[in-house]
Write an enzyme that holds these catalytic residues in place. Structure first.
Site, PDB file in Angstrom:
ATOM      1  N   ASN A 187      21.172  76.779  59.601  1.00  0.00           N
ATOM      2  CA  ASN A 187      21.372  76.103  58.267  1.00  0.00           C
ATOM      3  C   ASN A 187      20.350  76.411  57.309  1.00  0.00           C
ATOM      4  O   ASN A 187      19.340  75.780  57.502  1.00  0.00           O
ATOM      5  CB  ASN A 187      21.562  74.596  58.568  1.00  0.00           C
ATOM      6  CG  ASN A 187      21.679  73.655  57.196  1.00  0.00           C
ATOM      7  OD1 ASN A 187      21.752  74.301  55.984  1.00  0.00           O
ATOM      8  ND2 ASN A 187      21.538  72.348  57.253  1.00  0.00           N
ATOM      9  N   LYS A 193      19.819  75.333  54.395  1.00  0.00           N
ATOM     10  CA  LYS A 193      19.326  74.409  53.390  1.00  0.00           C
ATOM     11  C   LYS A 193      19.238  74.914  51.996  1.00  0.00           C
ATOM     12  O   LYS A 193      20.091  75.960  51.533  1.00  0.00           O
ATOM     13  CB  LYS A 193      18.541  73.681  53.985  1.00  0.00           C
ATOM     14  CG  LYS A 193      18.506  72.990  55.329  1.00  0.00           C
ATOM     15  CD  LYS A 193      17.629  72.129  55.618  1.00  0.00           C
ATOM     16  CE  LYS A 193      18.113  71.425  57.276  1.00  0.00           C
ATOM     17  NZ  LYS A 193      17.274  70.555  57.572  1.00  0.00           N
ATOM     18  N   HIS A 238      26.025  66.160  56.728  1.00  0.00           N
ATOM     19  CA  HIS A 238      24.584  66.250  57.211  1.00  0.00           C
ATOM     20  C   HIS A 238      23.780  64.945  56.800  1.00  0.00           C
ATOM     21  O   HIS A 238      23.941  64.507  55.711  1.00  0.00           O
ATOM     22  CB  HIS A 238      23.989  67.675  56.486  1.00  0.00           C
ATOM     23  CG  HIS A 238      22.612  67.944  57.282  1.00  0.00           C
ATOM     24  ND1 HIS A 238      21.540  67.371  56.836  1.00  0.00           N
ATOM     25  CD2 HIS A 238      22.321  68.897  57.986  1.00  0.00           C
ATOM     26  CE1 HIS A 238      20.528  67.805  57.705  1.00  0.00           C
ATOM     27  NE2 HIS A 238      20.911  68.900  58.206  1.00  0.00           N
ATOM     28  N   GLU A 246      21.099  64.817  55.352  1.00  0.00           N
ATOM     29  CA  GLU A 246      20.333  65.052  53.984  1.00  0.00           C
ATOM     30  C   GLU A 246      21.787  64.910  52.847  1.00  0.00           C
ATOM     31  O   GLU A 246      21.058  64.471  51.865  1.00  0.00           O
ATOM     32  CB  GLU A 246      20.004  66.460  53.803  1.00  0.00           C
ATOM     33  CG  GLU A 246      18.514  66.620  54.640  1.00  0.00           C
ATOM     34  CD  GLU A 246      18.213  67.894  55.071  1.00  0.00           C
ATOM     35  OE1 GLU A 246      18.898  68.905  54.878  1.00  0.00           O
ATOM     36  OE2 GLU A 246      17.330  68.060  56.044  1.00  0.00           O
ATOM     37  N   GLU A 279      22.258  65.238  65.269  1.00  0.00           N
ATOM     38  CA  GLU A 279      20.933  65.730  64.857  1.00  0.00           C
ATOM     39  C   GLU A 279      20.307  64.366  64.383  1.00  0.00           C
ATOM     40  O   GLU A 279      20.429  63.723  63.404  1.00  0.00           O
ATOM     41  CB  GLU A 279      20.967  66.558  63.319  1.00  0.00           C
ATOM     42  CG  GLU A 279      21.778  67.678  63.660  1.00  0.00           C
ATOM     43  CD  GLU A 279      21.425  68.753  62.449  1.00  0.00           C
ATOM     44  OE1 GLU A 279      20.871  69.926  62.645  1.00  0.00           O
ATOM     45  OE2 GLU A 279      21.581  68.144  61.304  1.00  0.00           O
ATOM     46  N   GLY A 319      13.071  68.630  60.692  1.00  0.00           N
ATOM     47  CA  GLY A 319      12.111  69.182  59.948  1.00  0.00           C
ATOM     48  C   GLY A 319      10.796  68.496  60.059  1.00  0.00           C
ATOM     49  O   GLY A 319       9.555  68.841  59.369  1.00  0.00           O
ATOM     50  N   SER A 371      14.379  70.272  64.646  1.00  0.00           N
ATOM     51  CA  SER A 371      13.160  71.109  64.989  1.00  0.00           C
ATOM     52  C   SER A 371      13.263  71.974  66.290  1.00  0.00           C
ATOM     53  O   SER A 371      12.447  71.976  67.306  1.00  0.00           O
ATOM     54  CB  SER A 371      11.871  70.064  65.412  1.00  0.00           C
ATOM     55  OG  SER A 371      11.571  69.384  64.117  1.00  0.00           O
TER      56      SER A 371
HETATM   57  P1  13P Z   1      15.298  71.760  61.408  1.00  0.00           P
HETATM   58  O1  13P Z   1      15.454  72.644  62.347  1.00  0.00           O
HETATM   59  O2  13P Z   1      14.382  72.351  60.285  1.00  0.00           O
HETATM   60  O3  13P Z   1      14.766  70.213  62.055  1.00  0.00           O
HETATM   61  O4  13P Z   1      16.655  71.130  60.638  1.00  0.00           O
HETATM   62  C1  13P Z   1      17.475  70.747  61.648  1.00  0.00           C
HETATM   63  C2  13P Z   1      18.998  70.484  60.662  1.00  0.00           C
HETATM   64  O5  13P Z   1      18.837  69.827  59.849  1.00  0.00           O
HETATM   65  C3  13P Z   1      20.013  71.596  60.769  1.00  0.00           C
HETATM   66  O6  13P Z   1      21.015  70.975  60.096  1.00  0.00           O
END
Ligand code: 13P
Length: 254
Positions: free
Chosen positions: A11, A13, A98, A100, A168, A174, A214
């Protein structure tokens, strides 16, 4: 899509900020996956890059994913992207809900509508669930169960079997604070038990589960082997072809 074959989705982002960098990243990932058909690998670039990334990965086994979709297919919905447009670009997977996006106001109802739209058009929804934080009383389990039940209310057995669920935990996204393999295994057992109670055991067993938060080349082996999920949803580490490919290798070897 065989569930026994792991799925690893990158992903991207809101990265990178130029088409040329997106194109280079796609090319590099495609090159590394060229002769590998398993595990399944997909990348989810920002919408403006889907067409270009699609071209760059066309001759490899890498598949195209999108980071979101709208639940209306056509009409006066400024700024939205339709499943028909994604389908036309040969997108195979759609990330939905997601954390976010939920933080920007996406509701459980939005998630349901989007999943139904995506299933109707025969793409694969990757639905994200995850708690903001963990508490000693284990209330986070109830939170995850509620997210799954909310979705399950509108999905038949046949539809649920086509869904990919990505666990997640928000505190692990992150942050470098990966869930331990034990946390992941515990959640895998919990999600299967929730799905078994809602549907039945065969349905629960056929829903593909991913872990995200992560994931790195360093922790992928242990998380995959002991966490017992069916793949990963990778953020930061999917932005470097080398790291992403090392995660894929770790999954193959573990
Ligand atoms: P990270 O791997 O940067 O922690 O992000 C995970 C994520 O949100 C994947 O959709």
């Amino acid at each position: 899509m065989k569930k026994t074959v792991p799925l690893i989705v990158g992903n991207w982002k809101l990265n990178p900020v130029t088409l040329s960098d997106a194109s280079d990243l796609a090319k590099a990932i495609a090159r590394k996956q060229k002769s590998i058909s398993e595990p399944y690998v997909a990348v989810a670039p920002p919408f403006p890059y889907l067409a270009e990334v699609g071209k760059k990965i066309a001759k490899s086994s890498v598949q195209l994913a999108s980071q979101d979709v709208y639940f209306k297919n056509i009409g006066a919905y400024t700024g939205e992207v339709s499943v028909l447009q994604l389908k036309d670009l040969e997108v195979e997977y759609v990330i939905i809900g997601h954390s976010e996006r939920r933080a920007m106001g996406e509701s459980n109802e939005d998630v349901r509508q989007k999943v139904l739209t995506v299933l109707k058009h025969r793409l694969v929804p990757i639905v994200c669930v995850g708690e903001r934080e963990r508490d000693d009383q284990g209330n986070f389990f109830t939170f995850i169960e509620d997210q799954i039940r909310n979705l399950a209310e509108v999905l038949s057995v046949a539809e649920m079997k086509k869904v990919v669920l990505a666990y997640e935990p928000i505190w692990a996204i992150g942050t470098g604070n990966t869930a331990t393999a034990e946390d992941v295994k515990e959640m895998q057992i919990f999600i299967v038990s929730v799905l078994t109670r809602i549907y039945d055991r065969p349905t629960a067993k056929s829903v593909r589960l991913l872990y995200g938060g992560s994931v790195t080349p360093q922790n992928a082996t242990e998380l995959h082997k002991e966490g017992d999920m069916n793949g990963f949803l990778v953020g930061g580490s999917s932005l470097k072809a080398e790291d992403f490919s090392d995660i894929v290798k770790a999954v193959v070897q573990s």
